[in-house]
Write a protein that holds these residues in place. Sequence first.
Motif, PDB file in Angstrom:
ATOM      1  N   GLN A 161       0.805  -1.221   0.000  1.00  0.00           N
ATOM      2  CA  GLN A 161       0.000   0.000   0.000  1.00  0.00           C
ATOM      3  C   GLN A 161       0.845   1.281   0.000  1.00  0.00           C
ATOM      4  O   GLN A 161       0.300   2.375  -0.167  1.00  0.00           O
ATOM      5  N   MET A 162       2.161   1.126   0.158  1.00  0.00           N
ATOM      6  CA  MET A 162       3.056   2.288   0.128  1.00  0.00           C
ATOM      7  C   MET A 162       3.857   2.370  -1.162  1.00  0.00           C
ATOM      8  O   MET A 162       4.588   3.345  -1.379  1.00  0.00           O
ATOM      9  N   GLU A 163       3.718   1.399  -2.028  1.00  0.00           N
ATOM     10  CA  GLU A 163       4.566   1.344  -3.219  1.00  0.00           C
ATOM     11  C   GLU A 163       4.265   2.440  -4.232  1.00  0.00           C
ATOM     12  O   GLU A 163       5.108   2.765  -5.064  1.00  0.00           O
ATOM     13  N   HIS A 164       3.072   3.035  -4.175  1.00  0.00           N
ATOM     14  CA  HIS A 164       2.735   4.081  -5.143  1.00  0.00           C
ATOM     15  C   HIS A 164       3.333   5.429  -4.765  1.00  0.00           C
ATOM     16  O   HIS A 164       3.199   6.400  -5.514  1.00  0.00           O
ATOM     17  N   TRP A 165       4.021   5.524  -3.641  1.00  0.00           N
ATOM     18  CA  TRP A 165       4.717   6.753  -3.253  1.00  0.00           C
ATOM     19  C   TRP A 165       6.033   6.831  -4.036  1.00  0.00           C
ATOM     20  O   TRP A 165       7.133   6.775  -3.473  1.00  0.00           O
ATOM     21  N   ASP A 166       5.919   6.982  -5.317  1.00  0.00           N
ATOM     22  CA  ASP A 166       7.049   6.909  -6.250  1.00  0.00           C
ATOM     23  C   ASP A 166       8.183   7.862  -5.860  1.00  0.00           C
ATOM     24  O   ASP A 166       9.353   7.468  -5.746  1.00  0.00           O
ATOM     25  N   ALA A 167       7.883   9.136  -5.683  1.00  0.00           N
ATOM     26  CA  ALA A 167       8.914  10.140  -5.407  1.00  0.00           C
ATOM     27  C   ALA A 167       9.646   9.847  -4.100  1.00  0.00           C
ATOM     28  O   ALA A 167      10.872  10.024  -4.005  1.00  0.00           O
ATOM     29  N   ALA A 168       8.901   9.398  -3.084  1.00  0.00           N
ATOM     30  CA  ALA A 168       9.513   9.115  -1.790  1.00  0.00           C
ATOM     31  C   ALA A 168      10.483   7.941  -1.883  1.00  0.00           C
ATOM     32  O   ALA A 168      11.570   7.966  -1.288  1.00  0.00           O
ATOM     33  N   TRP A 169      10.109   6.909  -2.631  1.00  0.00           N
ATOM     34  CA  TRP A 169      11.005   5.760  -2.803  1.00  0.00           C
ATOM     35  C   TRP A 169      12.247   6.146  -3.596  1.00  0.00           C
ATOM     36  O   TRP A 169      13.365   5.722  -3.264  1.00  0.00           O
ATOM     37  N   ARG A 170      12.072   6.937  -4.635  1.00  0.00           N
ATOM     38  CA  ARG A 170      13.227   7.366  -5.429  1.00  0.00           C
ATOM     39  C   ARG A 170      14.209   8.183  -4.575  1.00  0.00           C
ATOM     40  O   ARG A 170      15.431   8.023  -4.696  1.00  0.00           O
ATOM     41  N   GLU A 171      13.677   9.029  -3.727  1.00  0.00           N
ATOM     42  CA  GLU A 171      14.535   9.835  -2.859  1.00  0.00           C
ATOM     43  C   GLU A 171      15.273   8.941  -1.861  1.00  0.00           C
ATOM     44  O   GLU A 171      16.464   9.145  -1.584  1.00  0.00           O
TER      45      GLU A 171
ATOM     46  N   GLU B  77       4.262  -7.078  -9.434  1.00  0.00           N
ATOM     47  CA  GLU B  77       5.478  -6.700 -10.172  1.00  0.00           C
ATOM     48  C   GLU B  77       5.257  -5.528 -11.119  1.00  0.00           C
ATOM     49  O   GLU B  77       6.100  -4.623 -11.222  1.00  0.00           O
ATOM     50  N   GLU B  78       4.136  -5.508 -11.826  1.00  0.00           N
ATOM     51  CA  GLU B  78       3.892  -4.441 -12.797  1.00  0.00           C
ATOM     52  C   GLU B  78       3.355  -3.173 -12.161  1.00  0.00           C
ATOM     53  O   GLU B  78       3.213  -2.136 -12.823  1.00  0.00           O
ATOM     54  N   MET B  79       3.069  -3.208 -10.854  1.00  0.00           N
ATOM     55  CA  MET B  79       2.507  -2.055 -10.174  1.00  0.00           C
ATOM     56  C   MET B  79       3.584  -1.086  -9.668  1.00  0.00           C
ATOM     57  O   MET B  79       3.300   0.082  -9.414  1.00  0.00           O
ATOM     58  N   VAL B  80       4.793  -1.570  -9.488  1.00  0.00           N
ATOM     59  CA  VAL B  80       5.890  -0.713  -9.017  1.00  0.00           C
ATOM     60  C   VAL B  80       6.393   0.121 -10.192  1.00  0.00           C
ATOM     61  O   VAL B  80       6.783  -0.426 -11.224  1.00  0.00           O
ATOM     62  N   THR B  81       6.404   1.434 -10.021  1.00  0.00           N
ATOM     63  CA  THR B  81       6.776   2.344 -11.121  1.00  0.00           C
ATOM     64  C   THR B  81       8.212   2.826 -11.031  1.00  0.00           C
ATOM     65  O   THR B  81       8.679   3.552 -11.911  1.00  0.00           O
ATOM     66  N   TRP B  82       8.927   2.422 -10.014  1.00  0.00           N
ATOM     67  CA  TRP B  82      10.282   2.950  -9.794  1.00  0.00           C
ATOM     68  C   TRP B  82      11.364   1.875  -9.878  1.00  0.00           C
ATOM     69  O   TRP B  82      12.472   2.048  -9.349  1.00  0.00           O
ATOM     70  N   TRP B  83      11.086   0.788 -10.611  1.00  0.00           N
ATOM     71  CA  TRP B  83      12.113  -0.235 -10.826  1.00  0.00           C
ATOM     72  C   TRP B  83      13.347   0.344 -11.521  1.00  0.00           C
ATOM     73  O   TRP B  83      14.456  -0.147 -11.338  1.00  0.00           O
TER      74      TRP B  83
END
Length: 309
Positions: free
Chosen positions: A147-157, A179-185
């Motif tokens: 449920q936290m994986e869509h926080w793309d910018a936070a994960w990239r940082e 697997e296809e839901m994560v946008t920051w691979w």
Amino acid sequence: MNFIHGVTFLLENGNSQSFAGEETRRSLVLMKETTGCDTVILAFGVLQDTPYSEVIDWKGSVFPTDQDLIDLITYAKSLGLRVILKPMLNCRNGVWRAHIAFFDKDVPCEPKGSVWFQHYGEYILHAAALAEKTSCEMLLVGCELVQMEHWDAAWRELVKKVREIYHGLVSYNTDKYQEEMVTWWDCLDVISSSGYYPESAWNKNLDRIEAVVKRYNKPFFFAECGCMCRRGCEEVPNDWRFEGPFDPKVQAKYYEVMFRECEKRPWIRGFGIWDWPQNQIQLKGPKKDDGYFIWQKPAANVIRAFYES
């Protein structure tokens, strides 16, 4: 990336004095001898109170100390094992970590995801410093935080900050079907997921995952995979609540099918069998344990044969 013949060595919350003691070391040796693994995924879980808690307790006495982890990593390497460090997060009230969630936008008087990421980041960056100090081959920056994986910018940082500290491979362990839901691979070195797929549906799911791997052109491995010893659970291998009669042959056959189907896909670069607890030696009657444990079960022979081949 070298192929990962891995097993997850799970450090269980309890007396911190036992995390890197002689009993734990004997269990690690037994794991290597039993499975033929060349990689240990060293996993440990810290806690937050509920899925909506902003604060994470990662300094408590029930968790491994820095010296525990350093000693255990050093010992694993002395056995010839590569080490993947896997800091995990669980909820003290028993809710699965995949349900940790906050409003997409911070709201006054409500728990805030931005605050959670500050605390989570401190935890992961501390783990990154340990991984760098001990030359771990890979660091997983999270596990099944769906449920936290869509926080793309936070994960990239967070990954950016990790790379300033740690210079090995960086990955994230998403959950099955995600697997296809994560946008920051693209900001990671390796794609990984929990491969608890129905025995009858490996091909369909591998087709789906392959599309993700090709899109990002990254190595992939199953950071977790496994099946319990309960008749019928081969179709729901991730469901702890499933009830069925004890049958270790179910587990062995599941691994046979998984390895056979995955071997046809050269883009799969390894496995992290779930799991080998640190207190494995203390278990009474492992042949009757109906969980994921593989010690003294037919599945151990299947895994060893595949890994040594």
